[in-house]
Design an enzyme around this catalytic site. Structure first.
Site, short mmCIF file in Angstrom:
data_model
loop_
_atom_site.label_atom_id
_atom_site.label_comp_id
_atom_site.label_asym_id
_atom_site.label_seq_id
_atom_site.Cartn_x
_atom_site.Cartn_y
_atom_site.Cartn_z
CG PHE A 179 37.19 -3.02 29.69
CD1 PHE A 179 35.80 -3.03 29.59
CD2 PHE A 179 37.80 -4.07 30.36
CE1 PHE A 179 35.05 -4.06 30.14
CE2 PHE A 179 37.05 -5.11 30.91
CZ PHE A 179 35.68 -5.10 30.80
CG ASP A 288 44.17 -3.07 33.32
OD1 ASP A 288 44.62 -4.16 32.89
OD2 ASP A 288 42.98 -2.91 33.62
CE LYS A 319 41.10 -9.94 28.81
NZ LYS A 319 40.04 -10.51 28.01
CB THR A 343 38.08 -17.44 50.30
OG1 THR A 343 37.08 -16.87 51.13
CG2 THR A 343 38.23 -18.92 50.62
#
Ligand code: FES
Lengths: 461, 461
Positions: A179, A288, A319, A343
């Protein structure tokens, strides 16, 4: 400042939660809402809901609360008038950073940089962290292929309409059960549940099997080594196959422990070998650590358990780090400005909190606490699965990042609800696992509170 | 509380900014950094840098500061102890929302909902807003194609490895010059600059021409109508062609004014016709108001200028709204929970600020101010282009969302730097345009400060 135990007044969701769910249902899909929370009254390891129920939180907002609710150090930061303008004026960090930005990054993210990495890019969440990490990988890979970084006229023209060679057919290899987020780039590397992927167009990128190991790992080392060798072989086959297809693998992305996919572990050897395969084939290795990072495995980064000096080209996070982002090796940094850009490029107010979180982790030796609590938790789970062999199996974990399998999905879901009504907030993962994701302030005595109550729940089943 | 004018002490970037840029350069690519800011001392329309230069800010962090720096209403919100826990405890909004979430959403986002829309989904930025809007569109489209929402066994299996039919070959039609973000899904619909897209794999999705109009629009209505008709015809051709290719267009995404792409306008008629084409072909119409939303065109949403009861299926936002997200018509809402989902689903602390921003906009009649200032600004630009016909052309705008073209890119870039050294912070867009993106508190007298100084700059060139 922590409460001394759970305290339940209603079943969950209680009447007030139900009322609010109904209200929100007119505005959004509320099928995933568990209950509504009173965050003011929540403290430490305890989440309080709007019906006055106080639950020991072993799920922590999908593993995203590092040091518990309303930690005094974070509240204090909010009352410092010098910090107000950081909250009120969100800058476009990539063009107009605040004066303290380099210092705050140095104090926070760089102080915990993975081995071999001195560069970090903040982003606002785990998905944009991974999306931009992929882009860095693609840019790096194409420059390598070209041998220089000057694109051809044809590349300049074709990229504007999404066509090759300007938008090349490169791929990222990922693992079944992995994931990595839900935006379209990330989602092409996510393979944990159907519901995430169905009906969404994707890229034809290779998906390798992730080892399906037997637990406890020590007892099955020979079988597990075979299973890992099988998966590694498949990885190399896929790299070759996708190169032949004209869609070379520019990078490999993997979680140190597959989280959403069911808490699947692999040995340090597996990761070291995979790292070598990535080197051999010239693919970037992207670890990851969105869910594993931040201390919950007992080390700040789960990949530290592999004991490598050069663990990866890219390590992404979010997280518990409160800000998203990724570390990268020097050569991965994009060659020109505005290639990796948006941005906001993160949010400096989250960096302020992160500095304090890291101070607390150090001051309170929380990584040692995690190791201690994790041991107690895993031992407790071993005992429970011995006691309830028909119900529980495959207890596994590193630090407090633990999981256990339940007989089937329906029983798992029932256990979660029963535990919740007794004041234990837990999460599921994979098809039939329960995952434990407490905050770093989850102490050994919290483990015992959990084990006692969970034992009661199991006894009913 | 605003300052009374720009005040320059050094050229920009000054020595302190240069020093900090060097420091940050060891950590990140700093090629895009303009200078470092002192956000504590910035106020209203004035941005103060670390060398004590005070600039009139007509770019506002890439158009993302709604009511100026350190607005007292926002600072006050920060000192209210009841709000602290919202900042300190970021929830997983999709599963454990805070008690005040439905009320805050109702007070803020729903109070400004586009016509025909009562549902809104918060996200953390413009990119995840658009990515998830695309997913909603794809899910809706596939359910329509199926005639029901029960996927086949084959779909369930194939989607896990990114293959059709589970991951169908659907497309989103976008426009050349459009900008919708930089994550891989968004990027496939972005076509403003090479640097955004080069080397990044993409989807084979159709790209239609956006009308290239002559300004002022009133003077060229016949030519412009022809140009718009040509583009609309091309849109229909592409929809048919991509259907034949087996990659049906599930949605059309467009900005009411193309911003990054060079401030390209089109008539209300164009958009109304495009909306009809989308209906005719069963594609969702997605209006991206990330840059145009929030009041800068004189209406809260730029699409209000089209005067339609049913302007779109989806309207996405971010920037001045402080939170990202999108409104959607009821039928676009995903049929099951967890299909549109991520850890944070936005950030309630941004919703708190948004409530206050909307109060200020109403209390201070800021939309009327924008209309007034915008008129003064556009008239001033008309006068300047009449005075400097060799330098300036194509002045255009709606509200303060204005732009003007400069002779060539090099001259544009030089003008921007010269203006900055005189205390005017402006941004570029497209190949050779200057864009004006002041906050909503930019008054008529700010326009005159700008015009005077800009006139001086032009006189030097
Ligand atoms: S994609 Fe990360 S915040 Fe929007």
């Amino acid at each position: 400042y922590d409460y001394d135990g759970p305290l339940m007044k209603t079943t969950v969701p209680g009447p007030r939660s139900q009322e609010l769910t109904k209200q929100l249902g007119d505005i959004q899909n509320v099928g995933a809402v568990n209950f509504f929370c009173n965050y003011e009254d929540s403290r430490g390891n305890y989440l309080v809901d709007v019906d006055g129920n106080r639950m020991l939180d072993i799920y922590t907002q999908i593993s995203s609360i590092p040091i518990g609710y309303n930690h005094p150090a974070l509240l204090k930061l909010m009352t410092n008038p010098n910090n107000l303008s950081t909250f009120v004026n969100r800058p476009a960090l990539g063009i107009l950073p605040p004066e303290n930005f380099p210092d705050k990054i140095t104090e926070s993210l760089l102080s915990i940089a993975p081995s071999g990495m001195t560069r970090v890019q903040t982003m606002a969440c785990g998905s944009c962290a991974n999306e931009n990490a992929f882009k860095s990988i693609f840019i790096w890979y194409r420059n390598k292929e070209r041998g220089h970084n000057t694109p051809s006229e044809e590349e300049l023209t074709t990229c504007m309409t999404n066509q090759a060679p300007g938008c090349p057919d490169l791929s990222i290899l990922s693992f079944m059960g992995g994931f990595h987020g839900r935006t379209l780039g990330c989602l092409a590397t996510t393979h944990s549940k159907v519901i995430h992927k169905l009906d969404v167009p994707s890229f034809d990128w290779p998906v390798a099997p992730f080892p399906r190991l037997k637990y406890p790992l020590e007892e099955f080392s020979r079988e597990n080594a075979q299973e890992e060798a099988r998966c590694l072989e498949e990885v190399e086959d896929l790299i070759v196959k996708w190169r032949q297809k004209g869609k070379p693998v520019a990078g490999i992305i993997i979680e140190p422990i597959q989280a959403e996919g069911g808490d699947n572990h692999a040995s340090p050897d597996f990761f070291r070998n995979l790292r070598n395969i990535s080197r051999k084939h010239g693919c970037a290795f992207h670890v990851d650590e969105v869910q594993t990072g931040g201390g919950c495995t007992g080390k700040f980064w789960a990949h530290e358990h592999w004991g490598m000096d050069d663990p990866a080209e890219i390590v992404s996070f979010s997280k518990k780090l409160l800000t998203g982002g990724y570390y990268q090796k020097d050569e991965l940094q994009a060659d020109k400005p505005y290639r990796i850009f948006n941005t906001w490029m993160g949010d400096p107010s989250k960096n302020l909190f992160l500095v304090e979180v890291l101070n607390v982790i150090r001051r309170e030796n929380l990584l040692e606490e995690v190791t201690r609590s994790g041991k107690a938790l895993l031992n407790g789970l071993y005992e429970l699965q011995a006691q309830y062999p028909g119900l529980l199996s495959r207890a596994r974990g590193q630090g407090t990042f633990c999981a256990i399998d339940v007989r089937d999905a329906a029983t798992r879901d029932r256990l979660l609800l029963q535990a919740r009504d007794k004041g234990m907030l837990l999460g599921g993962c994979g098809d039939q696992s329960i995952r434990f994701r407490p905050a770093l302030v989850f102490k050994e005595y919290h483990v015992h509170i959990f084990l006692n109550i969970f034992n009661d729940v199991l006894a009913q089943n």
